[in-house]
Scaffold this motif. Structure first.
Motif, short mmCIF file in Angstrom:
data_model
loop_
_atom_site.label_atom_id
_atom_site.label_comp_id
_atom_site.label_asym_id
_atom_site.label_seq_id
_atom_site.Cartn_x
_atom_site.Cartn_y
_atom_site.Cartn_z
N GLU A 9 0.83 -1.20 0.00
CA GLU A 9 0.00 0.00 0.00
C GLU A 9 0.87 1.26 0.00
O GLU A 9 0.57 2.23 -0.70
N TYR A 55 -8.67 9.42 -0.10
CA TYR A 55 -8.58 8.09 0.51
C TYR A 55 -9.65 7.89 1.58
O TYR A 55 -10.32 6.86 1.59
N GLN A 59 -13.14 5.23 2.03
CA GLN A 59 -13.11 4.21 3.08
C GLN A 59 -14.37 4.18 3.93
O GLN A 59 -14.44 3.41 4.88
N LYS A 71 0.17 8.43 6.23
CA LYS A 71 0.52 7.45 5.20
C LYS A 71 0.87 8.16 3.89
O LYS A 71 1.86 7.83 3.22
#
Length: 94
Positions: A9, A55, A59, A71
């Motif tokens: 990832e 992101y 989710q 991240k």
């Protein structure tokens, strides 16, 4: 221990950051006329915030923004290194 899924990832995030950061950097150079490395840094920085927002929106509330941003910031550092290593800088440097 770091799982192989996390590494995969993170690699995906790094390539995403390199590609979208380069696109934003190209736009910044065309509009503002700034240098290559500076535009890469600004493009990657802008995309860390936008990428993390995209992101967490995908989710369904399972991930908070700070975790996603961390991240994407790590991926941004790796993406910047990729862009810097593959950039065409001045040939006159010794």
């Amino acid at each position: 221990m770091i799982s192989p899924g996390f590494i995969a990832e993170l690699l995906g995030v790094a390539f995403f950051m390199a590609l979208t950061g380069a696109l934003v950097a190209w736009l910044l150079r065309k509009v503002m006329g700034i240098g290559l490395v500076t535009s890469y840094a600004l493009g990657i920085t802008a995309m860390t915030f936008a990428g993390a927002a995209l992101y967490i929106s995908s989710q369904d509330g399972a991930v908070d923004y700070l975790t996603a941003w961390i991240k994407y910031a790590i991926g941004g550092v790796v993406g910047f290194a990729i862009l810097y290593a593959t950039s065409r800088r001045s040939a006159n440097k010794a």
